[in-house]
Design a protein around this motif. Structure first.
Motif, short mmCIF file in Angstrom:
data_model
loop_
_atom_site.label_atom_id
_atom_site.label_comp_id
_atom_site.label_asym_id
_atom_site.label_seq_id
_atom_site.Cartn_x
_atom_site.Cartn_y
_atom_site.Cartn_z
N ASP A 42 -45.55 49.53 -100.16
CA ASP A 42 -46.36 49.35 -101.37
C ASP A 42 -45.92 50.31 -102.48
OD1 ASP A 42 -47.39 51.44 -99.80
OD2 ASP A 42 -49.38 51.24 -100.68
N GLY A 43 -44.82 50.99 -102.29
CA GLY A 43 -44.26 51.87 -103.30
C GLY A 43 -43.02 51.28 -103.94
N ILE A 44 -42.89 49.95 -103.86
CA ILE A 44 -41.72 49.27 -104.42
C ILE A 44 -42.20 48.26 -105.45
CG2 ILE A 44 -39.74 47.80 -103.93
CD1 ILE A 44 -39.96 48.84 -101.01
N ARG A 45 -41.62 48.34 -106.63
CA ARG A 45 -41.91 47.39 -107.70
C ARG A 45 -40.59 46.87 -108.24
NH1 ARG A 45 -45.84 47.41 -105.44
NH2 ARG A 45 -47.83 48.30 -106.02
N SER A 46 -40.43 45.57 -108.22
CA SER A 46 -39.18 45.01 -108.73
C SER A 46 -39.43 43.60 -109.22
CB SER A 46 -38.11 45.02 -107.63
OG SER A 46 -38.46 44.15 -106.58
N THR A 47 -38.36 43.00 -109.71
CA THR A 47 -38.47 41.61 -110.12
C THR A 47 -38.80 40.77 -108.89
OG1 THR A 47 -36.11 41.32 -109.80
CG2 THR A 47 -36.84 41.87 -112.02
N PRO A 48 -39.53 39.70 -109.08
CA PRO A 48 -39.92 38.87 -107.93
C PRO A 48 -38.71 38.33 -107.18
CG PRO A 48 -41.11 38.21 -109.91
CD PRO A 48 -40.06 39.19 -110.34
N LEU A 49 -38.79 38.38 -105.88
CA LEU A 49 -37.75 37.81 -105.03
C LEU A 49 -38.29 36.53 -104.42
CD1 LEU A 49 -36.67 41.00 -103.05
CD2 LEU A 49 -35.49 39.96 -104.97
N THR A 50 -37.40 35.63 -104.07
CA THR A 50 -37.85 34.45 -103.35
C THR A 50 -38.30 34.89 -101.96
OG1 THR A 50 -35.68 33.96 -102.40
CG2 THR A 50 -36.18 32.99 -104.57
N ALA A 51 -39.15 34.11 -101.35
CA ALA A 51 -39.61 34.43 -100.00
C ALA A 51 -38.42 34.51 -99.04
CB ALA A 51 -40.62 33.38 -99.53
N GLU A 52 -37.44 33.64 -99.25
CA GLU A 52 -36.25 33.64 -98.39
C GLU A 52 -35.45 34.94 -98.55
OE1 GLU A 52 -32.21 31.02 -97.55
OE2 GLU A 52 -33.66 30.31 -99.03
N ALA A 53 -35.23 35.37 -99.79
CA ALA A 53 -34.46 36.59 -100.04
C ALA A 53 -35.19 37.80 -99.49
CB ALA A 53 -34.21 36.77 -101.54
N LEU A 54 -36.50 37.86 -99.70
CA LEU A 54 -37.29 38.97 -99.18
C LEU A 54 -37.25 38.99 -97.66
CD1 LEU A 54 -39.03 41.37 -99.98
CD2 LEU A 54 -41.01 39.84 -99.99
N GLY A 55 -37.35 37.82 -97.05
CA GLY A 55 -37.28 37.72 -95.59
C GLY A 55 -35.94 38.18 -95.05
N ASP A 56 -34.86 37.79 -95.74
CA ASP A 56 -33.52 38.21 -95.31
C ASP A 56 -33.38 39.73 -95.37
OD1 ASP A 56 -32.75 35.59 -94.90
OD2 ASP A 56 -31.65 35.42 -96.81
N GLN A 57 -33.86 40.32 -96.45
CA GLN A 57 -33.78 41.78 -96.59
C GLN A 57 -34.65 42.47 -95.55
OE1 GLN A 57 -34.58 42.66 -100.69
NE2 GLN A 57 -32.59 41.93 -101.35
N ASP A 58 -35.83 41.95 -95.31
CA ASP A 58 -36.71 42.54 -94.30
C ASP A 58 -36.06 42.49 -92.92
OD1 ASP A 58 -38.65 43.28 -96.08
OD2 ASP A 58 -39.97 41.58 -95.67
N ARG A 59 -35.37 41.38 -92.60
CA ARG A 59 -34.67 41.27 -91.31
C ARG A 59 -33.55 42.31 -91.21
NH1 ARG A 59 -36.20 36.18 -91.93
NH2 ARG A 59 -34.44 35.43 -93.16
N GLN A 60 -32.80 42.47 -92.31
CA GLN A 60 -31.73 43.48 -92.32
C GLN A 60 -32.29 44.87 -92.04
OE1 GLN A 60 -30.05 42.72 -96.33
NE2 GLN A 60 -28.09 43.13 -95.31
N LEU A 61 -33.37 45.19 -92.71
CA LEU A 61 -33.98 46.51 -92.55
C LEU A 61 -34.49 46.70 -91.13
CD1 LEU A 61 -35.87 46.57 -95.96
CD2 LEU A 61 -33.95 48.06 -95.32
N GLN A 62 -35.16 45.69 -90.60
CA GLN A 62 -35.69 45.80 -89.25
C GLN A 62 -34.57 45.94 -88.23
OE1 GLN A 62 -38.09 42.47 -88.01
NE2 GLN A 62 -39.03 43.63 -86.37
N GLU A 63 -33.52 45.15 -88.37
CA GLU A 63 -32.38 45.23 -87.45
C GLU A 63 -31.71 46.60 -87.50
OE1 GLU A 63 -29.86 41.93 -88.45
OE2 GLU A 63 -31.31 40.46 -87.67
N ALA A 64 -31.73 47.23 -88.67
CA ALA A 64 -31.12 48.56 -88.82
C ALA A 64 -32.02 49.66 -88.27
CB ALA A 64 -30.80 48.82 -90.28
N GLY A 65 -33.29 49.33 -88.04
CA GLY A 65 -34.21 50.34 -87.52
C GLY A 65 -35.05 51.04 -88.58
N VAL A 66 -35.09 50.47 -89.79
CA VAL A 66 -35.93 51.03 -90.84
C VAL A 66 -37.37 50.64 -90.55
CG1 VAL A 66 -36.44 50.97 -93.32
CG2 VAL A 66 -34.06 50.90 -92.53
N VAL A 67 -38.27 51.61 -90.64
CA VAL A 67 -39.69 51.38 -90.35
C VAL A 67 -40.44 51.19 -91.65
CG1 VAL A 67 -41.75 52.36 -89.28
CG2 VAL A 67 -39.50 52.79 -88.27
#
Length: 75
Positions: A42-67
């Motif tokens: 909730d400390g991130i503000r940016s231009t709106p991303l598509t649900a698909e793009a946000l999901g892809d980035q979230d998967r990348q972060l999770q796979e890398a071990g970012v909490v």
């Protein structure tokens, strides 16, 4: 990196303005360098991303071990 390691930093907490750029890349870089990495979602503000793009980035972060955490956890 040397600055943080010299001070025995092991955890980094990330927030920012550009989820699709700086925030994600910084989090992935921090993990690759061996830091336990927390993304304050909730400390991130940016231009709106598509649900698909946000999901892809979230998967990348999770796979890398970012909490993902909320700022409420620190108040």
């Amino acid at each position: 990196v040397e600055f943080l390691r010299a001070r025995k930093v092991t955890e980094v907490y990330i927030l920012g303005f550009s989820h699709d750029g700086c925030v994600v890349n910084t989090a992935l870089d921090a993990r690759a360098l061996g830091f336990q990495t927390f993304l304050i979602s909730d400390g991130i503000r940016s231009t709106p991303l598509t649900a698909e793009a946000l999901g892809d980035q979230d998967r990348q972060l999770q796979e890398a071990g970012v909490v993902k955490v909320s700022s409420a956890q620190f108040l």
